[in-house]
Write a protein that holds these residues in place. Structure first.
Motif, mmCIF file in Angstrom:
data_model
loop_
_atom_site.group_PDB
_atom_site.id
_atom_site.type_symbol
_atom_site.label_atom_id
_atom_site.label_comp_id
_atom_site.label_asym_id
_atom_site.label_seq_id
_atom_site.Cartn_x
_atom_site.Cartn_y
_atom_site.Cartn_z
ATOM 1 N N LEU A 55 0.835 -1.200 0.000
ATOM 2 C CA LEU A 55 0.000 0.000 0.000
ATOM 3 C C LEU A 55 0.870 1.251 0.000
ATOM 4 C CD1 LEU A 55 -2.897 -0.819 2.521
ATOM 5 C CD2 LEU A 55 -2.910 -0.957 0.024
ATOM 6 N N LEU A 59 1.317 4.433 -2.865
ATOM 7 C CA LEU A 59 1.280 5.864 -2.569
ATOM 8 C C LEU A 59 2.534 6.554 -3.100
ATOM 9 C CD1 LEU A 59 -0.021 8.303 -1.089
ATOM 10 C CD2 LEU A 59 1.261 7.588 0.949
ATOM 11 N N TYR A 64 -1.646 5.434 -6.084
ATOM 12 C CA TYR A 64 -2.686 5.871 -5.167
ATOM 13 C C TYR A 64 -2.531 7.358 -4.877
ATOM 14 C CZ TYR A 64 -4.521 1.307 -3.518
ATOM 15 O OH TYR A 64 -5.135 0.086 -3.403
ATOM 16 N N PHE A 69 -5.086 6.098 -0.702
ATOM 17 C CA PHE A 69 -4.257 5.390 0.274
ATOM 18 C C PHE A 69 -4.947 5.324 1.632
ATOM 19 C CE2 PHE A 69 -1.223 5.646 3.793
ATOM 20 C CZ PHE A 69 -0.557 4.428 3.629
ATOM 21 N N ARG A 73 -5.914 1.963 3.592
ATOM 22 C CA ARG A 73 -5.378 1.676 4.924
ATOM 23 C C ARG A 73 -6.497 1.334 5.900
ATOM 24 N NH1 ARG A 73 -1.711 6.155 7.906
ATOM 25 N NH2 ARG A 73 -3.670 7.310 7.778
#
Length: 238
Positions: A55, A59, A64, A69, A73
């Protein structure tokens, strides 16, 4: 001694300790939202604070946006508790966190005094990757007038993030300063030391955890707390 005209600061965990707003705000948010108020808050905090690397890479790469993001999350953490919610509710939860966490940011008179005194000798700016509105943080810290909007360089608005050299040059262009006139101050070895040094700035590393530097780069100074830069920068005007 070397002469600097411009100080560029990181914000989170440099001028503003994350524990003073992120953790407190998150704890309060989880306690009041009907989706999360019965969850194990400590476990949820640990998961949300440490999202999976893939993830973070999305970003960093720009795949993202900051909003995407943040949703991912939240979604990742909620899935650990077998909770699946739509985008609207993810945004609702994040907005509650934002409003709650901003209320946890208050004036730190020691920091305010330090920044005010530095401002009498240097031009000052902020360069931040923070996911949440840096201007609101600064206003709540009592620093909004010192760090007015045009002096805050926010990755989310610019579309590129530290350690991308463009974000540092954006600040330099605004202040019309050379790298040799500029000192960067922050807690991240990669973002606030290596990247500034490699374009010709100097750097002060705020080494909060007193760890060994992971590379051979040599910052101008190393401090364990932001308050220590007063002695470094103001004991003898540099």
């Amino acid at each position: 001694m070397k002469k600097f005209n411009l100080l560029l600061f990181d914000l989170d965990d440099t001028l503003l300790k994350n524990s003073s707003w992120f953790l407190d705000g998150l704890t309060r948010c989880l306690a009041v939202h009907p989706l999360t108020n019965k969850l194990n808050a400590a476990k949820f905090l640990d998961i949300l604070k440490q999202p999976p690397r893939y993830l973070i890479e999305k970003l960093i790469s720009g795949e993202y946006s900051a909003s995407e993001f943040k949703r991912a999350r939240w979604e990742f953490a909620l899935r650990k508790f077998d909770l699946l919610i739509d985008i609207e509710r993810l945004d609702e939860l994040d907005n509650l966190f934002y409003k709650t966490s901003m209320k946890c940011i208050t004036v730190n008179e020691q920091i305010k005094s330090l920044v005010k005194d530095l401002g009498e000798h240097f031009e000052l700016g902020i360069v931040t990757n923070g996911l949440y509105d840096p201007q609101q943080k600064l206003i709540n810290m009592g620093l909004g007038e010192i760090f007015s909007k045009e002096k805050v360089f926010h990755a989310e608005q610019l579309g590129y993030r530290k350690p991308d050299s463009r974000i540092y040059y954006k600040a330099l262009d605004h202040f019309d300063k050379k790298t040799s006139e500029t000192l960067f101050i922050g807690d991240s070895w990669t973002h606030d030391v290596i990247a500034p040094l490699e374009i010709g700035m100097e750097a002060i590393w705020v080494n909060l955890n007193n760890v060994l530097p992971p590379t051979l780069h040599k910052p101008f100074a190393v401090v364990s707390d932001i308050s220590e830069i007063r002695e470094v920068l103001l004991s003898k005007k540099i």
